[in-house]
Design an enzyme around this catalytic site. Structure first.
Site, PDB file in Angstrom:
ATOM      1  N   GLY A 108      17.737  95.248 -11.861  1.00  0.00           N
ATOM      2  CA  GLY A 108      16.294  95.385 -12.002  1.00  0.00           C
ATOM      3  C   GLY A 108      15.588  94.075 -11.736  1.00  0.00           C
ATOM      4  N   PRO A 110      13.322  90.579 -12.138  1.00  0.00           N
ATOM      5  CA  PRO A 110      13.408  89.514 -13.155  1.00  0.00           C
ATOM      6  C   PRO A 110      12.449  89.768 -14.313  1.00  0.00           C
ATOM      7  CG  PRO A 110      13.181  88.597 -10.936  1.00  0.00           C
ATOM      8  CD  PRO A 110      12.935  90.063 -10.819  1.00  0.00           C
ATOM      9  N   THR A 112      12.789  91.731 -16.979  1.00  0.00           N
ATOM     10  CA  THR A 112      12.698  93.072 -17.561  1.00  0.00           C
ATOM     11  C   THR A 112      13.565  93.246 -18.800  1.00  0.00           C
ATOM     12  OG1 THR A 112      14.340  93.778 -15.906  1.00  0.00           O
ATOM     13  CG2 THR A 112      12.026  94.249 -15.430  1.00  0.00           C
ATOM     14  N   GLY A 113      14.333  92.233 -19.175  1.00  0.00           N
ATOM     15  CA  GLY A 113      15.084  92.298 -20.436  1.00  0.00           C
ATOM     16  C   GLY A 113      16.564  92.586 -20.288  1.00  0.00           C
ATOM     17  N   LYS A 114      17.165  92.267 -19.147  1.00  0.00           N
ATOM     18  CA  LYS A 114      18.590  92.554 -18.944  1.00  0.00           C
ATOM     19  C   LYS A 114      19.458  91.726 -19.884  1.00  0.00           C
ATOM     20  CE  LYS A 114      18.268  91.670 -14.496  1.00  0.00           C
ATOM     21  NZ  LYS A 114      16.792  91.560 -14.341  1.00  0.00           N
ATOM     22  N   THR A 115      19.136  90.442 -20.032  1.00  0.00           N
ATOM     23  CA  THR A 115      19.918  89.585 -20.930  1.00  0.00           C
ATOM     24  C   THR A 115      19.750  90.016 -22.379  1.00  0.00           C
ATOM     25  OG1 THR A 115      19.661  87.727 -19.390  1.00  0.00           O
ATOM     26  CG2 THR A 115      20.315  87.209 -21.657  1.00  0.00           C
ATOM     27  N   HIS A 334     -16.452  86.331   1.214  1.00  0.00           N
ATOM     28  CA  HIS A 334     -15.086  86.870   1.235  1.00  0.00           C
ATOM     29  C   HIS A 334     -14.874  87.827   0.064  1.00  0.00           C
ATOM     30  CE1 HIS A 334     -10.672  86.406   2.202  1.00  0.00           C
ATOM     31  NE2 HIS A 334     -10.596  86.852   0.955  1.00  0.00           N
ATOM     32  N   GLU A 335     -15.219  87.385  -1.139  1.00  0.00           N
ATOM     33  CA  GLU A 335     -14.997  88.224  -2.317  1.00  0.00           C
ATOM     34  C   GLU A 335     -15.924  89.439  -2.327  1.00  0.00           C
ATOM     35  OE1 GLU A 335     -12.403  87.706  -3.866  1.00  0.00           O
ATOM     36  OE2 GLU A 335     -12.016  85.682  -3.116  1.00  0.00           O
ATOM     37  N   ASP A 409      -4.061  87.787   1.509  1.00  0.00           N
ATOM     38  CA  ASP A 409      -4.503  89.147   1.833  1.00  0.00           C
ATOM     39  C   ASP A 409      -3.672  89.725   2.972  1.00  0.00           C
ATOM     40  OD1 ASP A 409      -6.485  88.779  -0.056  1.00  0.00           O
ATOM     41  OD2 ASP A 409      -7.948  88.080   1.420  1.00  0.00           O
TER      42      ASP A 409
END
Length: 498
Positions: A108, A110, A112-115, A334-335, A409
């Site tokens: 999954g 980085p 996301t809680g694998k460790t 631009h914005e 963009d």
């Protein structure tokens, strides 16, 4: 050798060499052999020292962690618990003739809680837990990595026996470092390390106590060697994905514990705004909100602090960049281009238009949170590309060219075009990239972007008066809320004459 023995040897060696030189003895061969022996002694000592230190570092007990401490990931936790029951209910699986699991692979993005899930697994099974990173096994000296793998498994069994536990869990983070696909050569250090890992996994005797289960994590599963992924090695592959809205709210509530939140704070609104945030990013949001509260010398964390924290994690910290009048006008146009297109293709989507620099961005448009969505139609992707291109098209309309501010963009637009191609949503139909020439892909990419750019330009040209009338207002205010922008847009729009 004792400390004083080493000092005597180091002091006597140069004296002997000088004495031999005065006797007329050719000392070059002696010095050459001494250098070789010294280098050999140093390499052997370093190797043994690194192996010993690696074993000691992995022997440290992990911090206490349970599955209840991990927010979201209900499906992944359910799958993992089911797999871990093979360790807990060993007698039942033995009676039914079930082959015990040897490995569990967590995949999954980085953060996301694998460790954390690996640590919780050790607590759930009452096992010894030992952790290592894939990079710890790769050295310039051939054989060091393989030796560390052997030491790791040996140490896991020894610790489990010493602590009188029936099982041990070995967790290897970033396993793709040592588990990458092999190209046929067997002399590289990480190939030998992988071979040793495969041998150890084959050699795990699950009928003996203590039993050893290996867990690993990666965010690049496609890079792993097929020998690792086959049944009998990593028997279970569990996806640990980015949390959905319910999971994000759970994670925010976990990290809110012990923090002084203001009365009536709405964490559900923050969960909506943080679509596709990982657990690590959500923890950072709560931490940054507390920092903002401390800066203001506030005794509680308010909703405004959380909103600022979301912006910081997403875009970076506010900067004190001084820009010229022309730059501010260009950024404002631009914005406005982004915001006008967004409101026309997705009414009510703009939350804020800002000229306050954050991170590398000189300005930004913040969008209202939408419902979690994982499937997109061709029309929806094209609309998102229009929003991404709105800024550069607005610059072209008023300045006759683009600026470097459109780089991010364009990256987003190109990625969305790639998604369309891979999903069979273009004129090329369903394709395999390996069977289509690069020229064909580039031609279709250019055709799609040209067509959408023209549509975006047509839309913005109809709202040229909005640009001209709202430019000074945005520059003066610096920040327009979504409601202010929509009121301005409604007031300045002219009805279209057929």
């Amino acid at each position: 050798m004792s400390k004083y023995g080493k000092e005597i040897l180091l002091g006597a060696a140069p004296v002997v060499i000088v004495f031999l030189y005065f006797l007329g003895v050719n000392i070059i061969p002696v010095m050459f052999m001494a250098a070789i022996l010294g280098a050999f002694f140093y390499m052997n000592r370093t190797r043994n020292g690194m192996s010993a230190s690696a074993g000691k570092s992995k022997a440290k007990a992990p911090s206490f962690m349970t599955f209840d401490d991990i927010g979201g990931q209900d499906r992944a936790k359910r799958e993992l618990k089911e797999a871990l029951d093979f360790l807990i209910r060993y007698e039942d699986i033995k009676r039914l003739g079930i082959r015990p699991l040897k490995g569990i692979l967590l995949t999954g993005p980085p953060g996301t809680g694998k460790t954390l899930m690996a640590k919780a697994a050790a607590h759930y099974t009452n096992s010894v837990f030992m952790a290592a990173s894939g990079s710890e096994f790769v050295e310039m000296y051939v054989g060091v990595g393989a030796s560390r793998i052997r030491d790791l498994f040996k140490e896991a069994r020894a610790r489990a026996a010493k602590e009188k536990k029936d099982s041990a869990i070995i967790f290897i983070d970033e396993i793709d470092v040592i588990g990458g696909k092999r190209d046929g050569g067997q002399h590289r250090e990480y190939d030998q390390t992988l071979n040793q890992l495969l041998t150890e996994m084959d050699g795990i005797h699950t009928s003996e106590s203590p039993r050893v289960l290996i867990m690993a994590a990666t965010n690049r599963k496609e890079m792993l060697d097929s020998a690792l992924l086959r049944p009998g090695r990593f028997d279970r592959h569990i996806d640990v994905d980015l949390p959905d809205k319910k999971g994000r709210l759970h994670i925010l509530n976990i990290h809110a514990k012990g923090r002084p939140l203001a009365e009536g704070i709405d964490l559900e609104a923050i969960a909506k705004e943080t679509f596709q945030f990982s657990g690590a990013q959500l923890e950072s949001v709560m931490n940054e909100a507390a920092i903002y509260a401390m800066r203001e010398e506030s005794s509680t964390i308010g909703q405004q602090h959380l909103s600022l924290a979301v912006d910081k994690v997403m875009l970076g910290e506010k900067t004190d960049r001084e820009s010229t009048k022309e730059e501010r006008e260009r950024v404002a146009l631009h914005e406005l281009g982004h915001a006008i297109v967004a409101e026309r293709v997705r009414p009510g989507s703009v939350s804020q238009v800002s000229l306050s620099p954050r991170g590398k961005a000189l300005g930004f448009v913040r969008h209202n949170p939408q419902a979690d969505q994982y499937l997109y139609t061709k029309k929806q992707i094209e609309e998102q590309i229009m929003i991404a291109l709105g800024g550069s098209v607005a610059e072209e309309m008023f300045y006759g060219g683009r600026s470097t501010g459109s780089r991010n963009d364009f990256e987003q637009a190109l990625q969305m075009v790639r998604t369309m191609m891979d999903s069979g949503l273009t004129r090329l139909g369903i394709i395999d990239r390996n069977m289509v020439t690069k020229q064909e892909l580039m031609k279709e990419n250019a055709a799609i972007l040209d067509e959408i750019t023209n549509s975006t330009r047509t839309l913005l040209e109809r709202h040229r008066r909005v640009f001209e009338q709202s430019l000074d207002i945005l520059i003066a205010e610096e920040v327009l809320s979504g409601e202010q922008f929509r009121e301005l847009l409604l007031r300045l729009e002219q009805p279209q004459i057929a």
